[in-house]
Design an enzyme around this catalytic site. Structure first.
Site, mmCIF file in Angstrom:
data_model
loop_
_atom_site.group_PDB
_atom_site.id
_atom_site.type_symbol
_atom_site.label_atom_id
_atom_site.label_comp_id
_atom_site.label_asym_id
_atom_site.label_seq_id
_atom_site.Cartn_x
_atom_site.Cartn_y
_atom_site.Cartn_z
ATOM 1 N N CYS A 133 -59.938 41.539 29.200
ATOM 2 C CA CYS A 133 -60.033 41.199 27.764
ATOM 3 C C CYS A 133 -60.824 39.916 27.578
ATOM 4 O O CYS A 133 -60.483 39.066 26.740
ATOM 5 C CB CYS A 133 -58.656 41.047 27.120
ATOM 6 S SG CYS A 133 -57.692 42.537 27.123
ATOM 7 N N HIS A 151 -59.647 34.808 25.805
ATOM 8 C CA HIS A 151 -59.172 36.188 25.725
ATOM 9 C C HIS A 151 -59.630 36.735 24.368
ATOM 10 O O HIS A 151 -59.727 35.971 23.394
ATOM 11 C CB HIS A 151 -57.640 36.144 25.808
ATOM 12 C CG HIS A 151 -56.966 37.468 25.868
ATOM 13 N ND1 HIS A 151 -56.771 38.256 24.758
ATOM 14 C CD2 HIS A 151 -56.408 38.144 26.897
ATOM 15 C CE1 HIS A 151 -56.133 39.346 25.108
ATOM 16 N NE2 HIS A 151 -55.902 39.320 26.409
ATOM 17 N N ASP A 169 -54.225 28.454 22.590
ATOM 18 C CA ASP A 169 -53.656 29.706 23.067
ATOM 19 C C ASP A 169 -52.916 29.379 24.366
ATOM 20 O O ASP A 169 -53.536 29.162 25.410
ATOM 21 C CB ASP A 169 -54.795 30.701 23.308
ATOM 22 C CG ASP A 169 -54.302 31.999 23.922
ATOM 23 O OD1 ASP A 169 -53.098 32.097 24.240
ATOM 24 O OD2 ASP A 169 -55.131 32.910 24.102
ATOM 25 N N GLN A 180 -50.949 31.892 28.642
ATOM 26 C CA GLN A 180 -50.871 31.811 30.112
ATOM 27 C C GLN A 180 -50.347 30.453 30.565
ATOM 28 O O GLN A 180 -50.248 30.203 31.772
ATOM 29 C CB GLN A 180 -52.252 32.057 30.738
ATOM 30 C CG GLN A 180 -52.841 33.420 30.467
ATOM 31 C CD GLN A 180 -52.064 34.560 31.139
ATOM 32 O OE1 GLN A 180 -51.173 34.324 31.970
ATOM 33 N NE2 GLN A 180 -52.389 35.782 30.789
HETATM 34 N N1 PMP Z 1 -54.269 34.974 25.235
HETATM 35 C C1 PMP Z 1 -54.277 35.051 26.564
HETATM 36 C C2 PMP Z 1 -54.855 33.913 27.361
HETATM 37 C C3 PMP Z 1 -53.745 36.171 27.198
HETATM 38 O O1 PMP Z 1 -53.766 36.248 28.537
HETATM 39 C C4 PMP Z 1 -53.194 37.211 26.417
HETATM 40 C C5 PMP Z 1 -52.580 38.439 27.059
HETATM 41 N N2 PMP Z 1 -53.321 39.025 28.051
HETATM 42 C C6 PMP Z 1 -53.191 37.076 25.028
HETATM 43 C C7 PMP Z 1 -53.731 35.953 24.473
HETATM 44 C C8 PMP Z 1 -52.628 38.133 24.139
HETATM 45 O O2 PMP Z 1 -51.261 38.267 24.309
HETATM 46 P P1 PMP Z 1 -50.466 39.475 23.626
HETATM 47 O O3 PMP Z 1 -51.162 40.721 24.068
HETATM 48 O O4 PMP Z 1 -49.087 39.354 24.193
HETATM 49 O O5 PMP Z 1 -50.522 39.258 22.153
#
Ligand code: PMP
Length: 395
Positions: free
Chosen positions: A353, A116, A193, A196
């Site tokens: 993203c 992401h 990270d 998910q």
């Molecule tokens: N990492 C992953 C794998 C995500 O799916 C997301 C959210 N789409 C994020 C990071 C970022 O999360 P946040 O917008 O809540 O900071």
């Protein structure tokens, strides 16, 4: 979608959804238990934390630290290794900003094509700032991390590897055990990270550091966690400054309070911390609900695979954590999402993203359906019927 529908409880824990909400990987619905925990404090029973002076403040402090303890137990670490942040993105920026401070030319930071943007851009910018090299670990043509490149990607020059535990596009689980073994062999650090992963009960046991967000884990918005294992927090430096994290402030310089509080400048999201702790408690108790999610995901995957012209991203024979992304030949993903929206089926469409992954797979955009414990067979049926009707848009 009316307010009443949100307030109507189907199973006593989760608000009933009006329509078919299949976008939980972006933001999940919140548990009533999380809402209740916050309301308990916010209805005239809150005071700032770590400011001292009166009993209400002391009580809020106590509840805040209890919430930290609950998060620590859920993750299998100690409370001193848990930092409340604004979300996964904030945690990753903190890690990249802090860990890379002493990097320079010759050092390597490894991320993957699966990431992401929140786990890509902070490391990229740190590399640009410090002169370290950013190595981007490629995926296979099927969209999985290419594990044949493990030793080539992680070398004695590697200082940090930051990888997602569950891809927000494919829902596949990364082989963290093999990655962690190699990371240890070369003396680097492993950041995971887990944004998910945590909603599916996974918590990156192999990581030195992990991050996630409350709003994807059935908790409130505006909060996330950065947690360390093996005392890793001691290796971090504050990169944001303000009240609450200082021990002494002189005109010429300042000193910090101990970990983890020195990494929480300003007023932390303390009500949300209580909400998040309640959500994690629920997740811990309701493991069976997660089996339902994996059944629905499999049914959606099989249904989509049986439709001519529908292509599912990622290998088809592996377990996915509540996520199925796909394209429909000849129909733009936004148009598929619009057809679904008209039927009350809410999915995400676009680049997720994850532009590096889209580029690697030669895609401009995808449709993503994601599943949570409040979803039902009716949601899967509505998704499949909607995708089937979008096939009519093919030129
Ligand atoms: N990492 C992953 C794998 C995500 O799916 C997301 C959210 N789409 C994020 C990071 C970022 O999360 P946040 O917008 O809540 O900071």
């Amino acid at each position: 979608m009316t307010r009443q529908a949100w307030m109507f409880e189907r199973d006593g824990e989760l608000g009933q959804l009006f329509g078919h909400y299949l976008d939980s990987a972006a933001t999940a619905q919140m548990l009533c238990a999380a809402n209740d925990a916050m309301t308990h404090l916010d209805r005239g029973m809150r005071a700032n934390v770590r400011r001292g002076g009166h009993r209400l403040g002391e009580r809020t402090d106590e509840l805040y630290e209890q919430a930290r303890g609950t998060v620590a137990r859920f993750l299998g670490t100690s409370a001193e290794q848990v930092v409340f942040t604004a979300g996964a993105t904030a945690g990753l920026n903190m890690l990249a900003g802090s860990l890379c401070q002493c990097f320079g030319e010759g050092d390597e930071i490894v991320v993957t094509e699966l990431e992401h943007h929140s786990n890509f851009v902070p490391w990229q910018q740190a590399a640009l700032r410090t002169g370290a090299a950013l190595k981007v670990w490629p995926v296979t043509s099927e969209g999985e991390l290419n594990m044949l490149l493990l030793e080539q990607m992680i070398t004695p020059r590697t200082r940090v590897v930051s990888v997602t535990q569950v891809s927000n596009v494919t829902g596949l689980v990364s082989d963290l055990t093999s990655i962690a073994r190699r990371v240890r062999d070369v003396g680097a650090l492993l950041v995971v990270d887990a944004a998910q992963a945590v909603p599916h009960g996974l918590m990156a046991e192999q990581a030195d550091f992990l991050v996630f967000s409350g709003h994807k884990a059935f908790g409130p918005t505006g909060i996330g966690v950065l947690a360390a294992r093996n005392g890793g927090l001691e290796g971090l430096q504050p990169v944001s400054f303000g009240g609450g994290m200082v021990a002494a402030v002189e005109q010429s310089g300042s000193t910090w309070v101990e970990m983890p509080w020195c990494l929480e400048p300003g007023t932390p999201p303390f009500s949300q911390a209580l909400g998040l702790a309640a959500a994690l408690d629920w997740l811990d108790r309701e493991r069976a609900a997660l089996e339902g999610v994996s059944r629905l995901t499999r049914l959606a995957l099989d249904g989509l695979l049986s439709m001519p012209g529908v292509r599912v991203i990622g290998p088809h024979n592996r377990e996915r954590m509540g996520i199925v992304s796909f394209t429909v030949d000849g129909v733009h993903p936004h148009d598929v999402a619009q057809v679904l929206d008209e039927r009350g089926v809410w999915v995400r469409s676009g680049q997720m993203c994850a532009q590096p992954l889209m580029r690697a797979l030669g895609l401009n955009a995808v449709v993503r359906a994601s599943f949570a414990p409040y979803n039902t067979l009716a949601d899967v049926a509505a998704l499949l019927a909607g995708v089937d009707s979008s096939l009519a848009l093919r030129g």
